[in-house]
Design an enzyme around this catalytic site. Sequence first.
Site, PDB file in Angstrom:
ATOM      1  N   GLY A  91       1.910  -2.593  -5.809  1.00  0.00           N
ATOM      2  CA  GLY A  91       2.311  -1.181  -5.376  1.00  0.00           C
ATOM      3  C   GLY A  91       0.911  -0.673  -5.796  1.00  0.00           C
ATOM      4  N   GLY A  92       0.305   0.174  -6.922  1.00  0.00           N
ATOM      5  CA  GLY A  92      -0.595   1.019  -7.069  1.00  0.00           C
ATOM      6  C   GLY A  92      -1.834   0.535  -7.109  1.00  0.00           C
TER       7      GLY A  92
ATOM      8  CD1 TRP B 267      -2.635  -1.520   0.322  1.00  0.00           C
ATOM      9  CD2 TRP B 267      -2.937  -0.517   2.140  1.00  0.00           C
ATOM     10  NE1 TRP B 267      -3.406  -2.474   0.735  1.00  0.00           N
ATOM     11  CE2 TRP B 267      -3.766  -1.923   1.863  1.00  0.00           C
ATOM     12  CE3 TRP B 267      -3.585  -0.749   3.497  1.00  0.00           C
ATOM     13  CZ2 TRP B 267      -4.979  -2.130   2.584  1.00  0.00           C
ATOM     14  CZ3 TRP B 267      -4.273  -1.434   4.417  1.00  0.00           C
ATOM     15  CH2 TRP B 267      -5.537  -1.577   3.444  1.00  0.00           C
TER      16      TRP B 267
ATOM     17  CD  GLU C 132       8.655   3.466  -3.635  1.00  0.00           C
ATOM     18  OE1 GLU C 132       7.310   3.474  -2.779  1.00  0.00           O
ATOM     19  OE2 GLU C 132       7.643   3.810  -4.835  1.00  0.00           O
TER      20      GLU C 132
ATOM     21  N   GLY D  67       5.405   2.747 -10.250  1.00  0.00           N
ATOM     22  CA  GLY D  67       4.675   3.708 -10.418  1.00  0.00           C
ATOM     23  C   GLY D  67       4.724   4.531 -11.845  1.00  0.00           C
TER      24      GLY D  67
ATOM     25  CG  HIS E 134       9.846  -0.476  -2.058  1.00  0.00           C
ATOM     26  ND1 HIS E 134       9.964   0.329  -3.606  1.00  0.00           N
ATOM     27  CD2 HIS E 134       9.133  -0.975  -2.264  1.00  0.00           C
ATOM     28  CE1 HIS E 134       9.309   0.501  -3.399  1.00  0.00           C
ATOM     29  NE2 HIS E 134       8.265  -0.520  -3.107  1.00  0.00           N
TER      30      HIS E 134
HETATM   31  C1  PEP Z   1       6.373  -1.262  -5.437  1.00  0.00           C
HETATM   32  O1  PEP Z   1       5.326  -0.744  -4.928  1.00  0.00           O
HETATM   33  O2  PEP Z   1       6.524  -2.025  -4.878  1.00  0.00           O
HETATM   34  C2  PEP Z   1       5.446  -1.385  -7.151  1.00  0.00           C
HETATM   35  C3  PEP Z   1       5.501  -1.884  -7.695  1.00  0.00           C
HETATM   36  O3  PEP Z   1       4.721  -0.232  -7.124  1.00  0.00           O
HETATM   37  P1  PEP Z   1       3.793  -0.410  -8.670  1.00  0.00           P
HETATM   38  O4  PEP Z   1       3.409  -1.766  -9.218  1.00  0.00           O
HETATM   39  O5  PEP Z   1       2.917   1.046  -8.450  1.00  0.00           O
HETATM   40  O6  PEP Z   1       4.933   0.043  -9.578  1.00  0.00           O
END
Ligand code: PEP
Length: 244
Positions: free
Chosen positions: A229-230, A10, A97, A172, A95
């Site tokens: 993620g999203g 999330w 990020e 993302g 991750h």
């Molecule tokens: C993530 O946050 O691990 C990710 C893969 O994000 P998204 O699916 O939004 O690209």
Amino acid sequence: MRGKLTVGNWKMHGGLTENAGRLAALAKGWHATAGRTLAVCVPFPYLAQAREVLSGSEVGWGAQDVSSHAAGAYTGEVSGAMLADFGCRFAIVGHSERRQYHGERDETVGAKARAALAAGVTPIACVGETLAERDAGTTGEVVERQLGAVVDALGADLARIVVAYEPVWAIGTGRTATPEQAQQVHAALRRRMQQAGARDVPLLYGGSVKAANAAALYAMPDVDGGLVGGASLDANELLAIARS
Ligand code: PEP
């Protein structure tokens, strides 16, 4: 037989009210299916809520980070034992990020994976290259270095983790690695894990996974599921991905 594992991330989204609907929809919509596993990694403050709503369902839950320390004067940190207290099955470590915005280094990621395992929580160790690194032809080198730090930190416990390949340029951005691009990196990761004695570690792909592309990615022989993620903010979308 490794099956398929889908884990929602999330990120820093949610609130008590919206989470309640999202978690209830997952609990209601997911039924144990042979070889399929579903979990969500929620922000720390909502772990109690995830435990409350998902207990008794087939959906697992986890956190998005964990401290490399077991306990002590580490203000703001959350230990593996604390995650275990809330029934966490997983903790994401490394991750992109966290690496990008919090300066997390390869060695720290290894130490976090070790701390999670010590508390009985399965680390999902993320690796992945930036667009510049891919364009420079160094993808293999980068993921090998990132994974190597985890291998070195864990030794024989390596077989108890999950690895996620998440190309940074696909996170993302709406830009997904093709199934073949994902498979190529996953095959290399598989070889590296096998050399280190970990034969059947689940290798997840992450980066703009959605229901529309999950089936093609999951069809790859070394893609054992997804870190989402999203799209995981939409319970129905996450359920559809997990059924892919
Ligand atoms: C993530 O946050 O691990 C990710 C893969 O994000 P998204 O699916 O939004 O690209």
